[in-house]
Design a protein around this motif. Structure first.
Motif, PDB file in Angstrom:
ATOM      1  N   VAL A 100      -1.749  34.887 -37.680  1.00 53.03           N
ATOM      2  CA  VAL A 100      -1.863  35.741 -36.495  1.00 53.03           C
ATOM      3  C   VAL A 100      -0.523  35.815 -35.765  1.00 53.03           C
ATOM      4  O   VAL A 100      -0.088  36.897 -35.354  1.00 53.03           O
ATOM      5  CB  VAL A 100      -2.962  35.219 -35.550  1.00 53.03           C
ATOM      6  CG1 VAL A 100      -2.977  36.017 -34.250  1.00 53.03           C
ATOM      7  CG2 VAL A 100      -4.317  35.299 -36.229  1.00 53.03           C
ATOM      8  N   PRO A 144      -6.338  42.276 -31.843  1.00 50.26           N
ATOM      9  CA  PRO A 144      -7.682  42.362 -32.443  1.00 50.26           C
ATOM     10  C   PRO A 144      -7.645  42.701 -33.925  1.00 50.26           C
ATOM     11  O   PRO A 144      -8.508  42.251 -34.696  1.00 50.26           O
ATOM     12  CB  PRO A 144      -8.355  43.487 -31.645  1.00 50.26           C
ATOM     13  CG  PRO A 144      -7.605  43.566 -30.371  1.00 50.26           C
ATOM     14  CD  PRO A 144      -6.204  43.166 -30.687  1.00 50.26           C
ATOM     15  N   ALA A 147      -7.092  39.748 -36.127  1.00 51.84           N
ATOM     16  CA  ALA A 147      -8.359  39.057 -36.380  1.00 51.84           C
ATOM     17  C   ALA A 147      -9.169  39.787 -37.440  1.00 51.84           C
ATOM     18  O   ALA A 147      -9.765  39.164 -38.328  1.00 51.84           O
ATOM     19  CB  ALA A 147      -9.161  38.953 -35.077  1.00 51.84           C
ATOM     20  N   ILE A 150      -7.807  39.006 -40.818  1.00 55.43           N
ATOM     21  CA  ILE A 150      -8.259  37.706 -41.325  1.00 55.43           C
ATOM     22  C   ILE A 150      -9.635  37.850 -41.982  1.00 55.43           C
ATOM     23  O   ILE A 150      -9.880  37.322 -43.072  1.00 55.43           O
ATOM     24  CB  ILE A 150      -8.311  36.679 -40.183  1.00 55.43           C
ATOM     25  CG1 ILE A 150      -6.897  36.368 -39.694  1.00 55.43           C
ATOM     26  CG2 ILE A 150      -9.006  35.400 -40.636  1.00 55.43           C
ATOM     27  CD1 ILE A 150      -6.867  35.527 -38.432  1.00 55.43           C
ATOM     28  N   THR A 226     -12.459  42.796 -29.649  1.00 57.91           N
ATOM     29  CA  THR A 226     -11.675  41.614 -30.024  1.00 57.91           C
ATOM     30  C   THR A 226     -12.587  40.433 -30.295  1.00 57.91           C
ATOM     31  O   THR A 226     -12.426  39.724 -31.298  1.00 57.91           O
ATOM     32  CB  THR A 226     -10.681  41.269 -28.904  1.00 57.91           C
ATOM     33  OG1 THR A 226      -9.831  42.389 -28.645  1.00 57.91           O
ATOM     34  CG2 THR A 226      -9.828  40.073 -29.291  1.00 57.91           C
ATOM     35  N   VAL A 230     -12.944  38.553 -33.838  1.00 54.06           N
ATOM     36  CA  VAL A 230     -12.684  37.118 -33.927  1.00 54.06           C
ATOM     37  C   VAL A 230     -13.907  36.396 -34.496  1.00 54.06           C
ATOM     38  O   VAL A 230     -13.779  35.522 -35.365  1.00 54.06           O
ATOM     39  CB  VAL A 230     -12.310  36.548 -32.547  1.00 54.06           C
ATOM     40  CG1 VAL A 230     -12.314  35.020 -32.573  1.00 54.06           C
ATOM     41  CG2 VAL A 230     -10.931  37.052 -32.116  1.00 54.06           C
ATOM     42  N   ALA A 233     -14.057  37.039 -38.140  1.00 45.22           N
ATOM     43  CA  ALA A 233     -13.019  36.280 -38.844  1.00 45.22           C
ATOM     44  C   ALA A 233     -13.419  34.810 -38.976  1.00 45.22           C
ATOM     45  O   ALA A 233     -13.244  34.203 -40.043  1.00 45.22           O
ATOM     46  CB  ALA A 233     -11.688  36.407 -38.101  1.00 45.22           C
ATOM     47  N   TYR A 237     -14.068  32.950 -42.456  1.00 50.23           N
ATOM     48  CA  TYR A 237     -13.215  31.796 -42.694  1.00 50.23           C
ATOM     49  C   TYR A 237     -14.053  30.577 -43.054  1.00 50.23           C
ATOM     50  O   TYR A 237     -13.774  29.854 -44.020  1.00 50.23           O
ATOM     51  CB  TYR A 237     -12.346  31.551 -41.471  1.00 50.23           C
ATOM     52  CG  TYR A 237     -11.693  30.187 -41.429  1.00 50.23           C
ATOM     53  CD1 TYR A 237     -10.569  29.927 -42.218  1.00 50.23           C
ATOM     54  CD2 TYR A 237     -12.199  29.176 -40.608  1.00 50.23           C
ATOM     55  CE1 TYR A 237      -9.974  28.662 -42.165  1.00 50.23           C
ATOM     56  CE2 TYR A 237     -11.605  27.941 -40.570  1.00 50.23           C
ATOM     57  CZ  TYR A 237     -10.497  27.682 -41.352  1.00 50.23           C
ATOM     58  OH  TYR A 237      -9.905  26.457 -41.317  1.00 50.23           O
TER      59      TYR A 237
END
Length: 241
Positions: A100, A144, A147, A150, A226, A230, A233, A237
């Motif tokens: 990021v 954003p 994210a 990701i 955002t 997130v 993501a 993850y």
């Protein structure tokens, strides 16, 4: 972590894809659109060349987040690099944080180049404090999408992730009013545009051009997008890392 961040930034700066998608395309489009299309001031009195300067700078910033973060993560997952990092002192969360931060840092060259073109080529005239305020506003507007990058990188592999990133990049940019002002859209498309993160990210800087405070009611929309990106993501993850 700092050493790895430095390595990531230098590696991306040497990448032909970064130079093309993030710097060359937005800068070229900015010059083409402003030198060929002679448009008058916007509805709020903002100089068209300044308005489009911000739009293309944000376009490049979004590209840095999506391609330099998402596509790079997908490629490194395919090559097993993330598994190698798991054996190093660098923790997975720090790895994502470096990505990021890399996207944010890589957005600065394209912002600077397009702002320089606006000043030297198109005679964009702004107060010095507005020039300075535009840089962090544009960087924040692109976060954003880092994210989202990701999430894409941890969902798709290699070439597929790159194609998905580019598709998201172009659709959000065009529908969000970065290629042409949303005010010229049909009413139904303009209404859609106003709830997209690209439009609200642009509003942070477009309002600065008009001499207004960057934060508005639409900032809540950007914050919601955002938070959603997130959360997506983090979920991808945890599922994949």
């Amino acid at each position: 972590m700092i050493a790895y961040l430095r390595l990531e930034v230098l590696r991306s700066l040497r990448s032909g894809g970064y130079l093309a998608y993030t710097i060359a395309f937005p800068a070229t489009f900015y010059l083409l659109f402003t030198l060929i299309m002679q448009a008058g001031p916007m509805a709020n009195g903002t100089q068209y060349e300044a308005y489009f300067m911000v739009s293309m700078a944000l376009y490049g910033t979004i590209g840095a987040g999506l391609t330099s973060v998402g596509s790079r993560i997908a490629l490194e997952r395919t090559k097993g690099w993330t598994r190698q990092l798991a054996l190093s002192p660098l923790r997975p969360r720090a790895y994502v944080g470096v990505k990021v931060a890399t996207g944010a840092m890589l957005s600065v060259p394209v912002i600077g180049l397009i702002m320089l073109a606006g000043w030297l080529v198109n005679d964009v005239s702004l107060p010095w404090y507005t020039w300075l305020a535009l840089v962090p506003a544009l960087v924040v507007g692109g976060l954003p999408f880092a994210a989202l990058g990701i999430a894409i990188g941890y969902t798709f592999r290699d070439e597929v992730a790159q194609m998905v990133s580019l598709a998201v990049y172009f659709v959000f940019s065009m529908a969000g009013g970065l290629w042409m002002p949303a005010m010229v859209f049909p009413d139904w498309l303009e209404s859609i545009s106003h709830v997209l993160p690209t439009y609200q990210a642009g509003e942070l800087s477009w309002r600065l051009l008009a001499g207004d405070q960057p934060v508005s009611a639409g900032t809540a929309i950007l914050a919601a997008w955002t938070a959603a990106f997130v959360a997506l993501a983090v979920w991808r993850y945890r599922r994949t890392a």
